[in-house]
Design a protein around this motif. Structure first.
Motif, PDB file in Angstrom:
ATOM      1  N   GLN A 186       0.830  -1.217   0.000  1.00  0.00           N
ATOM      2  CA  GLN A 186       0.000   0.000   0.000  1.00  0.00           C
ATOM      3  C   GLN A 186       0.862   1.263   0.000  1.00  0.00           C
ATOM      4  O   GLN A 186       0.610   2.200   0.743  1.00  0.00           O
ATOM      5  CB  GLN A 186      -0.927  -0.024   1.224  1.00  0.00           C
ATOM      6  CG  GLN A 186      -1.851  -1.230   1.219  1.00  0.00           C
ATOM      7  CD  GLN A 186      -2.289  -1.639   2.600  1.00  0.00           C
ATOM      8  OE1 GLN A 186      -1.651  -1.298   3.595  1.00  0.00           O
ATOM      9  NE2 GLN A 186      -3.373  -2.401   2.669  1.00  0.00           N
ATOM     10  N   GLY A 187       1.896   1.261  -0.782  1.00  0.00           N
ATOM     11  CA  GLY A 187       2.747   2.443  -0.849  1.00  0.00           C
ATOM     12  C   GLY A 187       4.163   2.017  -1.186  1.00  0.00           C
ATOM     13  O   GLY A 187       4.426   0.830  -1.432  1.00  0.00           O
ATOM     14  N   MET A 188       5.073   3.007  -1.217  1.00  0.00           N
ATOM     15  CA  MET A 188       6.457   2.666  -1.562  1.00  0.00           C
ATOM     16  C   MET A 188       7.396   3.478  -0.670  1.00  0.00           C
ATOM     17  O   MET A 188       7.232   4.695  -0.551  1.00  0.00           O
ATOM     18  CB  MET A 188       6.707   3.020  -3.021  1.00  0.00           C
ATOM     19  CG  MET A 188       8.090   2.670  -3.485  1.00  0.00           C
ATOM     20  SD  MET A 188       8.370   3.351  -5.112  1.00  0.00           S
ATOM     21  CE  MET A 188       7.574   2.129  -6.117  1.00  0.00           C
ATOM     22  N   LEU A 189       8.350   2.774  -0.020  1.00  0.00           N
ATOM     23  CA  LEU A 189       9.251   3.565   0.813  1.00  0.00           C
ATOM     24  C   LEU A 189      10.365   4.141  -0.036  1.00  0.00           C
ATOM     25  O   LEU A 189      10.650   3.649  -1.132  1.00  0.00           O
ATOM     26  CB  LEU A 189       9.770   2.764   2.002  1.00  0.00           C
ATOM     27  CG  LEU A 189      10.539   1.470   1.847  1.00  0.00           C
ATOM     28  CD1 LEU A 189      11.894   1.711   1.296  1.00  0.00           C
ATOM     29  CD2 LEU A 189      10.634   0.833   3.221  1.00  0.00           C
ATOM     30  N   LEU A 190      10.996   5.183   0.430  1.00  0.00           N
ATOM     31  CA  LEU A 190      12.032   5.836  -0.364  1.00  0.00           C
ATOM     32  C   LEU A 190      13.405   5.368   0.110  1.00  0.00           C
ATOM     33  O   LEU A 190      13.687   5.300   1.305  1.00  0.00           O
ATOM     34  CB  LEU A 190      11.931   7.359  -0.254  1.00  0.00           C
ATOM     35  CG  LEU A 190      10.641   7.971  -0.795  1.00  0.00           C
ATOM     36  CD1 LEU A 190      10.732   9.491  -0.782  1.00  0.00           C
ATOM     37  CD2 LEU A 190      10.358   7.508  -2.214  1.00  0.00           C
ATOM     38  N   ALA A 191      14.237   5.044  -0.831  1.00  0.00           N
ATOM     39  CA  ALA A 191      15.596   4.588  -0.527  1.00  0.00           C
ATOM     40  C   ALA A 191      16.477   5.036  -1.668  1.00  0.00           C
ATOM     41  O   ALA A 191      16.001   5.353  -2.753  1.00  0.00           O
ATOM     42  CB  ALA A 191      15.609   3.077  -0.393  1.00  0.00           C
ATOM     43  N   ALA A 192      17.792   5.068  -1.422  1.00  0.00           N
ATOM     44  CA  ALA A 192      18.724   5.421  -2.493  1.00  0.00           C
ATOM     45  C   ALA A 192      19.667   4.258  -2.692  1.00  0.00           C
ATOM     46  O   ALA A 192      19.915   3.492  -1.764  1.00  0.00           O
ATOM     47  CB  ALA A 192      19.509   6.668  -2.093  1.00  0.00           C
ATOM     48  N   GLY A 193      20.205   4.127  -3.889  1.00  0.00           N
ATOM     49  CA  GLY A 193      21.199   3.084  -4.094  1.00  0.00           C
ATOM     50  C   GLY A 193      20.988   2.372  -5.406  1.00  0.00           C
ATOM     51  O   GLY A 193      20.318   2.860  -6.305  1.00  0.00           O
ATOM     52  N   ASP A 194      21.595   1.181  -5.536  1.00  0.00           N
ATOM     53  CA  ASP A 194      21.448   0.377  -6.734  1.00  0.00           C
ATOM     54  C   ASP A 194      21.369  -1.086  -6.310  1.00  0.00           C
ATOM     55  O   ASP A 194      21.044  -1.384  -5.173  1.00  0.00           O
ATOM     56  CB  ASP A 194      22.620   0.632  -7.699  1.00  0.00           C
ATOM     57  CG  ASP A 194      23.968   0.403  -7.024  1.00  0.00           C
ATOM     58  OD1 ASP A 194      24.015  -0.403  -6.077  1.00  0.00           O
ATOM     59  OD2 ASP A 194      24.954   1.031  -7.435  1.00  0.00           O
ATOM     60  N   LYS A 195      21.743  -1.996  -7.240  1.00  0.00           N
ATOM     61  CA  LYS A 195      21.630  -3.423  -6.937  1.00  0.00           C
ATOM     62  C   LYS A 195      22.462  -3.827  -5.722  1.00  0.00           C
ATOM     63  O   LYS A 195      22.160  -4.748  -4.991  1.00  0.00           O
ATOM     64  CB  LYS A 195      22.128  -4.225  -8.142  1.00  0.00           C
ATOM     65  CG  LYS A 195      21.034  -4.551  -9.131  1.00  0.00           C
ATOM     66  CD  LYS A 195      21.526  -5.609 -10.082  1.00  0.00           C
ATOM     67  CE  LYS A 195      22.506  -4.976 -11.044  1.00  0.00           C
ATOM     68  NZ  LYS A 195      22.947  -5.644 -12.175  1.00  0.00           N
ATOM     69  N   ASN A 196      23.609  -3.142  -5.537  1.00  0.00           N
ATOM     70  CA  ASN A 196      24.536  -3.584  -4.499  1.00  0.00           C
ATOM     71  C   ASN A 196      24.436  -2.813  -3.196  1.00  0.00           C
ATOM     72  O   ASN A 196      24.978  -3.231  -2.176  1.00  0.00           O
ATOM     73  CB  ASN A 196      25.989  -3.454  -5.012  1.00  0.00           C
ATOM     74  CG  ASN A 196      26.111  -4.087  -6.366  1.00  0.00           C
ATOM     75  OD1 ASN A 196      25.620  -5.200  -6.547  1.00  0.00           O
ATOM     76  ND2 ASN A 196      26.704  -3.392  -7.324  1.00  0.00           N
ATOM     77  N   LYS A 197      23.827  -1.657  -3.256  1.00  0.00           N
ATOM     78  CA  LYS A 197      23.763  -0.807  -2.062  1.00  0.00           C
ATOM     79  C   LYS A 197      22.343  -0.315  -1.882  1.00  0.00           C
ATOM     80  O   LYS A 197      21.627  -0.140  -2.861  1.00  0.00           O
ATOM     81  CB  LYS A 197      24.629   0.447  -2.304  1.00  0.00           C
ATOM     82  CG  LYS A 197      26.021   0.352  -1.739  1.00  0.00           C
ATOM     83  CD  LYS A 197      26.671   1.713  -1.871  1.00  0.00           C
ATOM     84  CE  LYS A 197      27.600   1.705  -3.056  1.00  0.00           C
ATOM     85  NZ  LYS A 197      27.817   2.816  -3.824  1.00  0.00           N
ATOM     86  N   CYS A 198      21.997  -0.039  -0.631  1.00  0.00           N
ATOM     87  CA  CYS A 198      20.677   0.551  -0.425  1.00  0.00           C
ATOM     88  C   CYS A 198      20.665   1.272   0.912  1.00  0.00           C
ATOM     89  O   CYS A 198      21.065   0.713   1.937  1.00  0.00           O
ATOM     90  CB  CYS A 198      19.640  -0.567  -0.449  1.00  0.00           C
ATOM     91  SG  CYS A 198      18.031  -0.044   0.068  1.00  0.00           S
TER      92      CYS A 198
END
Ligand code: ME8
Length: 597
Positions: A569-581
Motif C-alpha cells: 500500500q505504498g512505496m518507501l524511499l531509498a537510495a542506491g542500486d543493486k549492491n547498495k541501499c
C-alpha cells in the motif's frame, strides 16, 4: 532437401488484444516463411487463436457475452495485427472451428483404441492463466511459476494420457535429434526436467462448459492444451495430402510453453506414430521496466499504437536486428528510433536516394560491365548459413555489411564527378536491386518501395540475387525512411512535471513489524504506523531488528499493487542500486505521518 516448409506460430489466447510479444513471434515466423518462399519452397505458415479454456469462459462472463461472442470481439485485433504488420500467413486457425473438432476427436479416439487413455482421479494445482496443471513441487508455495498468481487446487475425476509410457522414447529422441529443441540451452532444461518421472497428462476438465466435448465421455470437455496443440495437425489437413507434403512442422514459440510443445506434444505424437516437429524457441520481449511483457502482468506495449507512430518496417527491422534470436530483449522506442535513423534512413534510404537522383539525369542506363570487387562483398552463403542456424539478427547484419559496401563504393567512385557515370551507377542499381530481394523477408514494404523507384518488379527469389543484364529507367525518388527527431522525445521523457510531482503524497511513518515475504527471498513485508502494509525489496540490506521502530519516508498515495501475492500500500524511499541501499529517513524523530513538503 525438402521443397516444402511448414512454419507455425503459437495460437494466442484471445483473452485480451495482442501485445508486443505476440507481434514479435509473428514477425519472426513471417521472416522464416518469406525467407523459405525466397528459396523457392512451397510454404505453409499457420497462426491463429486458442479459443477455449476457463480463462476465456471467465472473461466472457465478466463482459456479459457468450464465449463465442467474446472471442469474436478480440479476434479482430489479432487479424488487424497481422494485416498491419504484413504477416503473410496461409491459415489463421481458430480452435472453435468444426474442422479442428474433427481432428481432436479422431486423435483422442485413436489413442484410446491403442490403450493409451484411461480414467483416473486428478488431484493437484491448476493455473488458469497458462491453463496448465502443476505438481506441488513445481510451484512457489501455491503460486504459478510463470504468472506468480495463486493456483487453484483441483480434485476431480478425469481421463489421462499415458505420457509416462513414452518418457524414455522421448528422451532418446531429444538426444538423437539435436534440431528437435533449439536453442541448446532449452534442450538441456527439458532433459534436466525429464530426469524426474513424468506424471500422466490430464486430458479433461469436468466443470467447465467451454471447450470441445470429450469424445469418450460427454460429461467432460477436452483440456485446453490437448485441444490447442492439435491445431498444428488441423491446419495442415491431417492425415491427408497436405499433411503428407508439409509435415513435420517448425513450431516457433516463446520460452514459457516449451514443455507443452516438447514433452506433452512430443509424447502425444510418439504415441500417435506421427513424426516429431522441430521446436524453435524465441526469447521474451521485456518491457522498458525490465519485466516480462504479458497481459497478466499488465505492462504491455500495444502493437497497434506502435503501428500508428512508426513505419511497420522500422519496427520489424528493429526487433529482428536488435534481439539476438533466442534471447530475451528489451523494447525501447529510443533504440528503435536510433536504428530507424542510422541504419534505415542513413545507410539504406540515403543510398537509394543518391542513386536514383543521379540515375534520373541519365534517362536510361543499359547493362554495363559488372564490377566483381563490389559483388564479392555480398556474402550470400553466409546469409544462408545464418538463416539456417536461425540467426536472423546476424543474417540482417550481413546484408547490412553489403549496404555499407555500396555506400563506400559510391563515395569512392564519385559518379557525380565522372564524365560517364553509367558504369558506376549500373553496378549500384544492380546492387540495390539484389538488396531489395534479400530484404523482402524482413521488410516487405521497403522491398516493394525500392523496386518501385528502380522501376522494376522482381520475382523474390534467391536465383535473382546475382548481377543480371537489365536496362534501367528509374522511377521517382521518394524518401524511404523519414528521420525521427530524437531530442524532443528525450526531453519530454526526462522531466517529470511539477504537476506530476505535486500529486505525490510523501509522508513519514514508523516501522512497527517486519515479516519475511512468503513467496520471495528478497522482500520484506513492513507493518507501518499509521497502519499500512508495504512490500519492500530491502531484505538483502537490512536485518529485521535494524528496521523495527525506524522512521521512514514513503509515498502514501500510490495505487496499491499486489507483489507476489501480497498487497503493497505504498512505496518507501531509498537510495542506491543493486549492491547498495540506504533508507531515506527524517533527520529527527517526528510525529508519525508528517507530510513532506
Ligand atoms: O501460450 N515476448 O498463448 P499466449 C515474446 N495459447 N513472446 C511472448 C511474450 C513476450 N513478452 N508473451 C507471450 C499461449 N509470448 C497458448 C499457446 S500453442 C498450441 C498454444 C508468446 O497468448 C508465448 O510464449 O499466452 C507464446 O508463444 C505466444 O506468445 C502466445 O502466448
Amino acid at each position: 532437401m525438402k521443397d516444402s516448409f511448414f512454419v507455425s506460430s503459437a495460437i494466442d489466447y484471445p483473452s485480451a488484444p495482442p501485445h508486443a510479444g505476440h507481434m514479435y513471434e509473428k514477425i519472426c515466423c513471417d521472416v522464416f516463411a518469406r525467407w523459405n518462399r525466397l528459396q523457392g519452397k512451397k510454404v505453409h505458415f499457420s497462426t491463429g487463436l486458442d479459443c477455449h479454456g476457463s480463462k476465456i469462459a471467465r472473461c466472457a462472463k465478466e463482459t456479459n457475452k457468450t464465449p463465442e461472442e467474446f472471442v469474436k470481439t478480440i479476434e479482430k485485433f489479432f487479424l488487424q495485427l497481422c494485416k498491419e504488420y504484413n504477416i503473410s500467413y496461409d491459415d489463421f486457425i481458430e480452435t472453435i472451428e468444426k474442422r479442428h473438432k474433427k481432428v481432436v476427436v479422431k486423435m483422442i479416439k485413436n489413442l484410446y483404441k491403442k490403450g493409451d487413455i484411461y480414467k483416473g482421479k486428478y488431484s493437484g494445482y491448476y493455473c488458469s492463466d497458462c491453463e496448465t496443471y502443476f505438481p506441488k513441487e513445481e510451484l512457489n508455495g501455491i503460486y504459478c511459476p510463470t504468472h506468480n498468481k495463486p493456483t487453484e487446487f483441483l480434485e476431480e475425476e478425469a481421463y489421462f494420457f499415458k505420457m509416462s509410457k513414452y518418457q524414455n522414447k522421448l528422451i532418446e529422441h531429444i538426444k538423437n535429434n539435436p534440431n528437435f529443441i533449439r536453442p541448446e540451452k532449452k534442450k538441456n532444461e527439458i532433459l534436466n526436467r525429464l530426469k524426474k518421472p513424468l506424471h500422466d497428462f490430464c486430458l479433461t476438465r469436468e466443470k467447465i462448459a467451454w471447450g470441445i466435448p470429450f469424445p469418450l465421455d460427454k460429461k467432460y470437455i477436452v483440456s485446453i492444451w490437448t485441444d490447442a496443440l492439435i491445431n498444428y495437425l488441423t491446419t495442415i489437413n491431417y492425415p491427408n495430402k497436405k499433411f503428407k507434403e508439409f509435415w513435420p512442422a517448425l513450431h516457433i514459440i516463446g520460452t514459457d510453453i516449451v514443455w507443452h510443445h516438447t514433452v506433452i506434444w512430443g509424447t502425444w505424437l510418439l504415441a500417435s506414430n506421427i513424426k516429431l516437429p522441430e521446436v524453435l524457441v524465441h526469447g521474451f520481449i521485456i518491457s522498458p521496466t525490465g519485466e516480462k511483457m504479458s497481459k497478466t502482468q499488465g505492462n504491455v506495449v500495444n502493437p497497434s499504437e506502435l503501428a500508428k507512430k512508426y513505419q511497420i518496417d522500422s519496427i520489424r527491422y528493429y526487433l529482428i536486428r536488435e534481439i539476438p534470436f533466442g534471447e530475451d530483449g528489451n523494447f525501447t522506442e529510443k533504440k528503435l528510433i536510433e536504428r530507424h535513423n542510422n541504419e534505415l534512413a542513413n545507410d539504406l534510404g540515403n543510398l537509394l536516394q543518391r542513386i536514383i537522383i543521379l540515375v534520373q539525369k541519365q534517362k536510361r542506363i543499359e547493362p554495363q560491365k559488372i564490377d566483381k570487387n563490389l559483388f564479392e562483398k555480398l556474402d550470400l552463403e553466409q546469409i544462408k548459413k545464418e538463416m539456417s542456424n536461425y540467426e536472423l539478427h546476424n543474417a540482417l547484419s550481413t546484408i547490412w555489411k553489403f549496404i555499407n559496401e555500396c555506400n563506400r563504393y559510391i563515395n569512392e567512385n564519385k559518379p557525380w564527378e565522372k564524365e560517364d557515370p553509367k558504369p558506376v551507377l549500373y553496378n549500384l542499381l544492380e546492387a540495390i536491386r539484389i538488396i531489395s530481394i534479400l530484404l523482402e523477408p524482413y521488410m516487405p514494404e521497403t522491398s516493394k518501395k525500392i523496386q518501385k523507384q528502380l522501376n522494376i518488379k522482381e520475382d523474390i527469389n534467391i536465383k535473382n540475387c546475382k548481377p543480371k543484364r537489365i536496362t534501367y529507367k528509374p522511377g521517382q525518388p521518394e524518401i524511404l525512411f523519414k528521420k525521427i527527431e530524437i531530442k524532443k522525445m528525450e526531453e519530454k521523457k526526462q522531466y517529470c512535471s511539477y504537476e506530476d510531482f505535486q500529486k505525490l503524497d510523501i509522508r513519514t511513518a514508523t516501522i512497527r513489524d517486519v515479516k519475511d515475504h512468503p513467496n520471495a527471498d528478497k522482500l520484506y513485508i513492513l507493518e507501518l504506523e499509521p497502519k499500512r502494509k508495504i512490500v519492500a525489496g530491502i531484505k538483502e540490506f537490512y536485518k529485521k531488528e535494524e528496521l523495527i521502530n525506524k522512521q521512514i519516508i514513503f509515498i502514501s498515495n500510490l495505487e496499491p499493487k499486489t507483489i507476489k501475492g501480497i498487497e503493497s500500500q505504498g512505496m518507501l524511499l531509498a537510495a542506491g542500486d543493486k549492491n547498495k541501499c540506504i533508507l531515506l529517513c527524517p533527520d529527527k524523530k517526528t510525529e508519525d505521518n508528517l507530510k513532506i513538503k
